[in-house]
Enzyme design. Structure first.
Site, PDB file in Angstrom:
ATOM      1  N   ARG A  90       0.856  -1.186   0.000  1.00  0.00           N
ATOM      2  CA  ARG A  90       0.000   0.000   0.000  1.00  0.00           C
ATOM      3  C   ARG A  90       0.891   1.235   0.000  1.00  0.00           C
ATOM      4  O   ARG A  90       1.752   1.372  -0.837  1.00  0.00           O
ATOM      5  CB  ARG A  90      -0.941  -0.040   1.209  1.00  0.00           C
ATOM      6  N   SER A 128      -6.705  -3.840   8.149  1.00  0.00           N
ATOM      7  CA  SER A 128      -7.569  -4.520   9.128  1.00  0.00           C
ATOM      8  C   SER A 128      -7.624  -3.723  10.423  1.00  0.00           C
ATOM      9  O   SER A 128      -8.672  -3.654  11.070  1.00  0.00           O
ATOM     10  CB  SER A 128      -7.030  -5.920   9.424  1.00  0.00           C
TER      11      SER A 128
END
Ligand code: PNS
Length: 158
Positions: A90, A128
């Site tokens: 990311r 998450s």
């Protein structure tokens, strides 16, 4: 047959993970989503719960299966006869951690190659841990996770 692992803690699986797994499934014949026990991270969901949620979320991908593992990734890869690990990358902040993991895994077993797929901009900042945090304050995470995970988070924080 080209088989790859996509390892992670998946606590819980998010739309960002699913995007990377889906893209990996178009490159490899078979993708094994390797759900790590990760006891040191004290996951919110048990290993069985994380596996069940990932299986539900990925049931539409015929060449993807989900398996739990404890111990070292290189040992699990050998057990599964997989020679490639696919990780999502990311923002730049991921890089140092992933660089370390990749270098160590390569030293532990040079037969396991780690490759990276860049997240699409949509999921660049999704993790998450932010999903867990938003859900813990009863925020709406429906746009970030599959519906089975949304339901599981609501039940967890009810
Ligand atoms: O989703 P995560 O928590 O970033 O995934 C990290 C994971 C599970 C891929 C990593 O911690 C891992 O491979 N754990 C298994 C134990 C292991 O092999 N550790 C040595 C890696 S250098």
């Amino acid at each position: 047959m080209k088989r790859a692992l996509t390892p992670g803690t998946f606590d819980p699986i998010t739309s960002g993970h699913i995007e990377i797994i889906s893209r990996a499934s178009r490159i490899f014949d078979e993708v094994i989503v390797a759900v790590a026990a990760s006891p040191k991270k004290q996951p919110l969901f048990s290993l069985d719960e994380r596996v069940a949620l990932a299986r539900e979320a990925l049931k539409g991908m015929p060449n993807v299966r989900v398996e739990p593992f404890c111990g070292l990734l290189v040992d699990f890869a050998r057990e599964m006869d997989a020679h490639v690990a696919v990780k999502g990358l990311r923002a730049i902040t991921d890089f140092e951690y992933e660089f370390q993991q990749t270098a160590l895994n390569y030293q532990l077993d040079p037969h396991l190659e780690t490759i990276f797929i860049m997240s699409s901009p949509e999921y660049m900042y999704l993790s998450s841990s932010v999903v867990r945090e938003i859900a813990s304050f009863k925020g709406d995470v429906a746009q970030f996770v599959p519906s089975c995970v949304n339901d599981a988070l609501k039940a967890k924080f009810a």
